[in-house]
Design an enzyme around this catalytic site. Structure first.
Site, PDB file in Angstrom:
ATOM      1  N   LEU A  55       0.818  -1.214   0.000  1.00  0.00           N
ATOM      2  CA  LEU A  55       0.000   0.000   0.000  1.00  0.00           C
ATOM      3  C   LEU A  55       0.852   1.264   0.000  1.00  0.00           C
ATOM      4  O   LEU A  55       1.927   1.320   0.586  1.00  0.00           O
ATOM      5  CB  LEU A  55      -0.923  -0.008   1.223  1.00  0.00           C
ATOM      6  N   HIS A  78      -3.512   4.125  -2.548  1.00  0.00           N
ATOM      7  CA  HIS A  78      -4.476   3.225  -1.898  1.00  0.00           C
ATOM      8  C   HIS A  78      -5.126   3.930  -0.691  1.00  0.00           C
ATOM      9  O   HIS A  78      -6.330   3.821  -0.478  1.00  0.00           O
ATOM     10  CB  HIS A  78      -3.777   1.969  -1.372  1.00  0.00           C
ATOM     11  N   GLN A 125      -4.991 -12.044 -12.868  1.00  0.00           N
ATOM     12  CA  GLN A 125      -4.805 -10.849 -13.693  1.00  0.00           C
ATOM     13  C   GLN A 125      -3.368 -10.672 -14.175  1.00  0.00           C
ATOM     14  O   GLN A 125      -3.055  -9.688 -14.837  1.00  0.00           O
ATOM     15  CB  GLN A 125      -5.316  -9.602 -12.963  1.00  0.00           C
ATOM     16  N   GLY A 184      -9.219   3.633  -8.185  1.00  0.00           N
ATOM     17  CA  GLY A 184      -8.438   4.805  -8.560  1.00  0.00           C
ATOM     18  C   GLY A 184      -8.481   5.058 -10.063  1.00  0.00           C
ATOM     19  O   GLY A 184      -8.496   4.129 -10.869  1.00  0.00           O
ATOM     20  N   LYS A 197      -6.041   6.082 -11.552  1.00  0.00           N
ATOM     21  CA  LYS A 197      -4.717   5.650 -12.030  1.00  0.00           C
ATOM     22  C   LYS A 197      -4.869   4.506 -13.031  1.00  0.00           C
ATOM     23  O   LYS A 197      -4.205   4.476 -14.059  1.00  0.00           O
ATOM     24  CB  LYS A 197      -3.895   5.218 -10.816  1.00  0.00           C
ATOM     25  N   GLN A 224      -9.381   0.159 -16.181  1.00  0.00           N
ATOM     26  CA  GLN A 224      -9.982  -0.755 -15.197  1.00  0.00           C
ATOM     27  C   GLN A 224     -11.254  -0.155 -14.605  1.00  0.00           C
ATOM     28  O   GLN A 224     -12.280  -0.836 -14.452  1.00  0.00           O
ATOM     29  CB  GLN A 224      -8.957  -1.050 -14.098  1.00  0.00           C
ATOM     30  N   LEU A 278       1.839   7.478  -7.990  1.00  0.00           N
ATOM     31  CA  LEU A 278       2.192   6.417  -7.033  1.00  0.00           C
ATOM     32  C   LEU A 278       1.735   5.073  -7.591  1.00  0.00           C
ATOM     33  O   LEU A 278       0.657   4.955  -8.172  1.00  0.00           O
ATOM     34  CB  LEU A 278       1.527   6.673  -5.680  1.00  0.00           C
ATOM     35  N   SER A 279       2.593   4.066  -7.415  1.00  0.00           N
ATOM     36  CA  SER A 279       2.289   2.713  -7.875  1.00  0.00           C
ATOM     37  C   SER A 279       3.122   1.742  -7.052  1.00  0.00           C
ATOM     38  O   SER A 279       4.276   2.034  -6.726  1.00  0.00           O
ATOM     39  CB  SER A 279       2.664   2.579  -9.357  1.00  0.00           C
ATOM     40  N   ARG A 337       4.397  -0.760  -8.172  1.00  0.00           N
ATOM     41  CA  ARG A 337       5.515  -1.168  -9.036  1.00  0.00           C
ATOM     42  C   ARG A 337       6.653  -0.154  -9.040  1.00  0.00           C
ATOM     43  O   ARG A 337       7.742  -0.475  -9.516  1.00  0.00           O
ATOM     44  CB  ARG A 337       5.025  -1.428 -10.467  1.00  0.00           C
TER      45      ARG A 337
HETATM   46  P1  AMP Z   1      -3.649  -2.147  -6.960  1.00  0.00           P
HETATM   47  O1  AMP Z   1      -3.229  -2.535  -5.577  1.00  0.00           O
HETATM   48  O2  AMP Z   1      -2.524  -1.675  -7.827  1.00  0.00           O
HETATM   49  O3  AMP Z   1      -4.538  -3.170  -7.620  1.00  0.00           O
HETATM   50  O4  AMP Z   1      -4.560  -0.870  -6.790  1.00  0.00           O
HETATM   51  C1  AMP Z   1      -5.700  -0.900  -5.971  1.00  0.00           C
HETATM   52  C2  AMP Z   1      -6.514   0.340  -6.210  1.00  0.00           C
HETATM   53  O5  AMP Z   1      -5.723   1.491  -5.903  1.00  0.00           O
HETATM   54  C3  AMP Z   1      -6.948   0.482  -7.675  1.00  0.00           C
HETATM   55  O6  AMP Z   1      -8.287   0.956  -7.701  1.00  0.00           O
HETATM   56  C4  AMP Z   1      -5.991   1.517  -8.199  1.00  0.00           C
HETATM   57  O7  AMP Z   1      -6.507   2.271  -9.279  1.00  0.00           O
HETATM   58  C5  AMP Z   1      -5.792   2.396  -6.981  1.00  0.00           C
HETATM   59  N1  AMP Z   1      -4.542   3.155  -7.109  1.00  0.00           N
HETATM   60  C6  AMP Z   1      -3.309   2.663  -7.366  1.00  0.00           C
HETATM   61  N2  AMP Z   1      -2.418   3.671  -7.476  1.00  0.00           N
HETATM   62  C7  AMP Z   1      -3.109   4.827  -7.297  1.00  0.00           C
HETATM   63  C8  AMP Z   1      -2.764   6.210  -7.302  1.00  0.00           C
HETATM   64  N3  AMP Z   1      -1.526   6.630  -7.515  1.00  0.00           N
HETATM   65  N4  AMP Z   1      -3.738   7.115  -7.080  1.00  0.00           N
HETATM   66  C9  AMP Z   1      -5.035   6.714  -6.871  1.00  0.00           C
HETATM   67  N5  AMP Z   1      -5.424   5.423  -6.850  1.00  0.00           N
HETATM   68  C10 AMP Z   1      -4.481   4.494  -7.063  1.00  0.00           C
END
Ligand code: AMP
Length: 283
Positions: free
Chosen positions: A30, A34, A58, A144, A146, A150, A181-182, A184
């Site tokens: 996270l 998130h 996925q 998100g 982002k 999706q 933010l990611s 990855r």
């Molecule tokens: P993930 O853990 O990558 O599957 O992301 C879980 C949720 O967090 C998804 O709905 C993403 O779009 C959202 N999310 C990931 N990165 C960001 C970000 N930088 N800003 C807003 N939401 C995000």
């Protein structure tokens, strides 16, 4: 805050909780993006559930499922501090068993952009998100922008299947220098992180220069990112935010610029809203 891995147990835990119930689906590791979803959920919902599940369905063959960052203890501390009430942490062997015969598939919207580079990716997302909706039964689910495609795919699935949940889209959270933010981003070396900044910079430039001409914007994005050192462009497009169809000529209404690129072995995506020419950007 309760942490539950078992489907029957989480159903029992959520029986009769104060509503509305919000769900934030995540794959863990996270970060502030998130947590912004959790924050939105706590503002609108009496009970907030977060799922942490690195969804094997996925990830394609050769993708980063095995090495995807996992930091459950730190994640739980952050979620507790953020005010989540329940965390659902199913294990892959029972939640997505090999003998599973059923998938949820959204056609067409899932074939382009991420879907064309990552075949089957969205089938994995929609199948698991449907399972999460069935198990948690949220009133609101937070995603998100982002992951722009999706979000559109999930909105469409919810509409087409009359799922009793409201999908809430939340803005992209960025580092102060603009990098989205990611989870990855953890893969990036210092040098790669600097290279990765070129994605958000190119998007920002195109949004500043946007005068409603998709061809010019796409050409600028492709030229900038093809020439960017340390970046290998996958796609750059200007699309209709709802249908995700690419724009080619003059655009009257809203549009979204979307990019995907590799920095080293790391695949990054980003996007930005292009406001209709002449309108002031949303606050
Ligand atoms: P993930 O853990 O990558 O599957 O992301 C879980 C949720 O967090 C998804 O709905 C993403 O779009 C959202 N999310 C990931 N990165 C960001 C970000 N930088 N800003 C807003 N939401 C995000």
């Amino acid at each position: 805050m309760d942490v539950v891995s078992d489907v029957a147990e989480i159903r029992a835990r959520l029986q009769g909780v104060p509503r509305p119930l919000g769900l934030v689906p995540t794959m863990g590791a996270l970060h502030g993006g998130h947590l912004s979803l959790v924050d939105a959920a706590t503002r609108h919902c009496a009970t907030v559930a977060v799922s942490i599940f690195v969804n094997p369905l996925q990830f394609g063959p050769g993708e980063d499922f095995q090495r995807y960052p996992r930091s459950l203890d730190a994640d739980l501390q952050e979620l507790d501090a953020a005010g989540a009430h329940v965390v659902f942490t199913p294990d892959a062997a029972s939640f997505t068993p090999p003998g599973r015969l059923t998938s949820v598939v959204v056609a067409s919207l899932t074939q382009r952009l991420e879907g064309s580079s990552r075949p089957g990716h969205f089938d994995g997302v929609t199948t698991v998100v449907t399972k999460l909706f069935n198990v948690i039964r949220p009133d609101q689910a937070y995603f998100g922008e982002k992951d722009f495609q999706q979000l559109a795919v999930i909105r469409r699935m919810v509409a087409d299947l009359d799922l009793p949940v409201t999908v809430v889209g939340c803005p992209i959270v960025r580092d102060p220098d603009g990098l989205a933010l990611s989870s990855r981003n953890a893969y990036l070396s210092g040098e790669q992180r600097v290279a990765a900044l070129q994605l958000s910079q190119a998007l920002h430039r195109v949004s500043q220069e946007w005068a409603g001409d998709a061809a010019t914007a796409v050409a600028t994005l492709r030229r900038t990112l093809s020439q960017a050192s340390g970046v290998r462009l996958d796609y750059a497009e200007v699309i209709d935010p709802e249908t995700l169809e690419p724009f080619e000529g003059v655009v009257e209404g809203p549009a979204q610029a979307v990019v995907a690129a590799y920095v080293g072995d790391t695949r990054l995506i980003d996007n930005i809203r292009l406001e209709p020419a002449g309108s002031s950007p949303a606050a």
